[in-house]
Design a protein around this motif. Structure first.
Motif, mmCIF file in Angstrom:
data_model
loop_
_atom_site.group_PDB
_atom_site.id
_atom_site.type_symbol
_atom_site.label_atom_id
_atom_site.label_comp_id
_atom_site.label_asym_id
_atom_site.label_seq_id
_atom_site.Cartn_x
_atom_site.Cartn_y
_atom_site.Cartn_z
ATOM 1 N N SER A 30 0.829 -1.205 0.000
ATOM 2 C CA SER A 30 0.000 0.000 0.000
ATOM 3 C C SER A 30 0.862 1.253 0.000
ATOM 4 C CB SER A 30 -0.954 0.003 1.197
ATOM 5 O OG SER A 30 -0.234 -0.020 2.424
ATOM 6 N N PHE A 31 1.974 1.224 0.722
ATOM 7 C CA PHE A 31 2.891 2.363 0.737
ATOM 8 C C PHE A 31 3.513 2.561 -0.645
ATOM 9 C CE2 PHE A 31 7.348 3.776 1.210
ATOM 10 C CZ PHE A 31 7.141 5.041 1.735
ATOM 11 N N LEU A 32 3.974 1.483 -1.263
ATOM 12 C CA LEU A 32 4.599 1.583 -2.575
ATOM 13 C C LEU A 32 3.584 1.987 -3.637
ATOM 14 C CD1 LEU A 32 6.897 -1.562 -2.362
ATOM 15 C CD2 LEU A 32 7.473 0.818 -1.850
ATOM 16 N N ASN A 33 2.362 1.489 -3.507
ATOM 17 C CA ASN A 33 1.309 1.878 -4.450
ATOM 18 C C ASN A 33 1.010 3.366 -4.315
ATOM 19 O OD1 ASN A 33 -0.676 1.222 -6.474
ATOM 20 N ND2 ASN A 33 -2.232 1.420 -4.896
ATOM 21 N N ARG A 34 1.063 3.868 -3.087
ATOM 22 C CA ARG A 34 0.825 5.295 -2.879
ATOM 23 C C ARG A 34 1.927 6.139 -3.517
ATOM 24 N NH1 ARG A 34 -0.052 4.941 2.041
ATOM 25 N NH2 ARG A 34 1.797 5.810 3.048
ATOM 26 N N LEU A 35 3.171 5.666 -3.449
ATOM 27 C CA LEU A 35 4.257 6.383 -4.121
ATOM 28 C C LEU A 35 3.975 6.515 -5.619
ATOM 29 C CD1 LEU A 35 7.494 4.884 -2.512
ATOM 30 C CD2 LEU A 35 6.405 7.076 -2.001
ATOM 31 N N ALA A 36 3.521 5.408 -6.215
ATOM 32 C CA ALA A 36 3.210 5.435 -7.645
ATOM 33 C C ALA A 36 2.029 6.360 -7.927
ATOM 34 C CB ALA A 36 2.920 4.025 -8.139
ATOM 35 N N GLN A 37 0.991 6.253 -7.126
ATOM 36 C CA GLN A 37 -0.196 7.076 -7.335
ATOM 37 C C GLN A 37 0.116 8.557 -7.195
ATOM 38 O OE1 GLN A 37 -3.065 5.514 -4.550
ATOM 39 N NE2 GLN A 37 -3.908 4.091 -6.053
ATOM 40 N N ASN A 38 0.976 8.902 -6.235
ATOM 41 C CA ASN A 38 1.349 10.308 -6.044
ATOM 42 C C ASN A 38 2.042 10.879 -7.266
ATOM 43 O OD1 ASN A 38 0.278 10.262 -3.480
ATOM 44 N ND2 ASN A 38 2.237 10.113 -2.423
ATOM 45 N N ALA A 39 2.670 10.001 -8.057
ATOM 46 C CA ALA A 39 3.323 10.420 -9.299
ATOM 47 C C ALA A 39 2.402 10.276 -10.502
ATOM 48 C CB ALA A 39 4.597 9.616 -9.518
ATOM 49 N N GLY A 40 1.146 9.905 -10.257
ATOM 50 C CA GLY A 40 0.186 9.746 -11.341
ATOM 51 C C GLY A 40 0.372 8.481 -12.146
ATOM 52 N N GLN A 45 2.826 0.935 -14.624
ATOM 53 C CA GLN A 45 3.696 2.003 -15.111
ATOM 54 C C GLN A 45 4.838 2.314 -14.137
ATOM 55 O OE1 GLN A 45 0.380 4.822 -15.361
ATOM 56 N NE2 GLN A 45 0.689 4.929 -17.585
ATOM 57 N N ALA A 46 4.910 1.563 -13.045
ATOM 58 C CA ALA A 46 5.897 1.852 -12.005
ATOM 59 C C ALA A 46 6.701 0.596 -11.669
ATOM 60 C CB ALA A 46 5.205 2.382 -10.750
ATOM 61 N N PRO A 47 7.671 0.239 -12.515
ATOM 62 C CA PRO A 47 8.484 -0.944 -12.228
ATOM 63 C C PRO A 47 9.183 -0.822 -10.872
ATOM 64 C CG PRO A 47 8.884 -0.143 -14.466
ATOM 65 C CD PRO A 47 8.084 0.907 -13.774
ATOM 66 N N VAL A 48 9.149 -1.913 -10.125
ATOM 67 C CA VAL A 48 9.778 -1.950 -8.800
ATOM 68 C C VAL A 48 10.939 -2.936 -8.835
ATOM 69 C CG1 VAL A 48 9.461 -2.396 -6.341
ATOM 70 C CG2 VAL A 48 7.580 -1.426 -7.679
ATOM 71 N N ALA A 49 12.126 -2.462 -8.478
ATOM 72 C CA ALA A 49 13.314 -3.316 -8.419
ATOM 73 C C ALA A 49 13.474 -3.855 -7.005
ATOM 74 C CB ALA A 49 14.555 -2.532 -8.827
ATOM 75 N N LEU A 50 13.584 -5.177 -6.907
ATOM 76 C CA LEU A 50 13.845 -5.822 -5.627
ATOM 77 C C LEU A 50 15.150 -6.594 -5.757
ATOM 78 C CD1 LEU A 50 10.450 -6.058 -6.174
ATOM 79 C CD2 LEU A 50 10.650 -6.373 -3.714
ATOM 80 N N TYR A 51 15.300 -7.723 -5.090
ATOM 81 C CA TYR A 51 16.546 -8.490 -5.155
ATOM 82 C C TYR A 51 16.287 -9.911 -4.678
ATOM 83 C CZ TYR A 51 16.448 -7.450 -0.164
ATOM 84 O OH TYR A 51 16.061 -7.334 1.153
ATOM 85 N N CYS A 52 17.145 -10.828 -5.085
ATOM 86 C CA CYS A 52 17.145 -12.193 -4.559
ATOM 87 C C CYS A 52 18.066 -12.203 -3.340
ATOM 88 C CB CYS A 52 17.648 -13.186 -5.606
ATOM 89 S SG CYS A 52 16.455 -13.556 -6.900
ATOM 90 N N ALA A 53 17.516 -12.508 -2.194
ATOM 91 C CA ALA A 53 18.278 -12.399 -0.947
ATOM 92 C C ALA A 53 19.360 -13.462 -0.840
ATOM 93 C CB ALA A 53 17.338 -12.501 0.246
ATOM 94 N N LEU A 54 20.522 -13.033 -0.391
ATOM 95 C CA LEU A 54 21.582 -13.948 0.013
ATOM 96 C C LEU A 54 21.330 -14.366 1.449
ATOM 97 C CD1 LEU A 54 24.654 -12.069 -1.495
ATOM 98 C CD2 LEU A 54 23.649 -14.205 -2.320
ATOM 99 N N PRO A 55 21.986 -15.436 1.926
ATOM 100 C CA PRO A 55 21.773 -15.873 3.310
ATOM 101 C C PRO A 55 21.950 -14.722 4.301
ATOM 102 C CG PRO A 55 23.042 -17.506 2.126
ATOM 103 C CD PRO A 55 22.899 -16.336 1.202
ATOM 104 N N LEU A 153 13.794 7.919 -11.391
ATOM 105 C CA LEU A 153 13.509 7.219 -10.142
ATOM 106 C C LEU A 153 12.592 8.047 -9.251
ATOM 107 C CD1 LEU A 153 14.425 4.579 -8.648
ATOM 108 C CD2 LEU A 153 16.063 6.024 -7.429
ATOM 109 N N LEU A 154 11.509 7.414 -8.781
ATOM 110 C CA LEU A 154 10.616 8.073 -7.832
ATOM 111 C C LEU A 154 11.183 8.029 -6.424
ATOM 112 C CD1 LEU A 154 7.092 6.740 -8.916
ATOM 113 C CD2 LEU A 154 8.164 8.933 -9.494
ATOM 114 N N ALA A 155 11.655 6.853 -6.004
ATOM 115 C CA ALA A 155 12.140 6.703 -4.641
ATOM 116 C C ALA A 155 12.975 5.440 -4.532
ATOM 117 C CB ALA A 155 10.967 6.629 -3.659
ATOM 118 N N ALA A 156 13.939 5.489 -3.623
ATOM 119 C CA ALA A 156 14.790 4.338 -3.340
ATOM 120 C C ALA A 156 14.723 4.040 -1.853
ATOM 121 C CB ALA A 156 16.227 4.611 -3.752
#
Length: 202
Positions: A30-40, A45-55, A153-156
């Motif tokens: 919901s927080f990340l969706n709000r970031l996208a919505q605030n940018a219209g 339209q708002a690709p989100v980069a995550l990561y594959c966690a190491l141990p 970038l909208l936010a990191a």
């Protein structure tokens, strides 16, 4: 300091780490969706980069799955030479992964490369002002500098366990600050233009 936080993070029981990842997957979208919505922007339209966690790292997989289910384009990083910007390729749960540098799992070369609008990074420690202690490779500092220079970038932010919060982190000129940090207990928003929140349910 890196050694201390590695030990601290490694001491988190597996069941507790799994519960933390599930909690973030329930509350962070919901927080990340709000970031996208605030940018219209709509989720697609708002690709989100995550990561594959190491141990030991905070597991981003449950959150990635939740975001993909909401229609976000989900990306994973591909590393090249040390201290150079990461390339992000589209990946959804169930798609194949290839073996990359340092034993990391990453999308295969044929997966489309996209520029993220929102980026979530792993970390060893964070502070209350957006400081991030990484692993010393310089990948995310170089990546954030390049993305911010490009203006897309909208936010990191960072994903972390609450115990990874430090009182003071040594910050140098090349250290890229975070706009927010998400833990199992709260979302720390350093941007000032969206609602910071804390919840005992997280």
């Amino acid at each position: 300091m890196r050694a201390r936080f590695k030990v601290l993070r490694a001491a988190i029981p597996a069941a507790e780490a799994e519960a933390a990842a599930r909690a973030v997957a329930q509350t962070a979208p919901s927080f990340l969706n709000r970031l996208a919505q605030n940018a219209g922007l709509a989720p697609q339209q708002a690709p989100v980069a995550l990561y594959c966690a190491l141990p030991g790292e905070f597991d981003a997989a449950p959150l990635l799955g939740a975001l993909a289910a909401l229609g976000f384009l989900t990306l994973l990083p591909c590393a090249a030479a040390k201290a150079t910007p990461l390339v992000f390729r589209r990946w959804r749960p169930g798609e194949p992964l290839a073996s990359g540098r340092f034993g990391l799992s990453e999308p295969p070369p044929e997966a489309p490369a996209l520029t993220p609008k929102i980026l979530l990074a792993p970390l060893l420690a964070f502070d209350g002002e957006g400081g991030r202690l990484g692993f010393g490779g310089g990948y995310y500092d170089a990546t954030l500098a390049a993305l911010r220079a490009g203006g897309a970038l909208l936010a990191a932010g960072g994903l972390a366990f609450a115990v990874q919060r430090a009182r003071d982190l040594p910050v140098e000129k090349h250290d890229a600050p975070l706009d927010f940090v998400i833990t199992e207990h709260q979302i720390l928003d350093f941007m000032g233009d969206s609602c910071a929140c804390s919840s005992s349910a997280m």
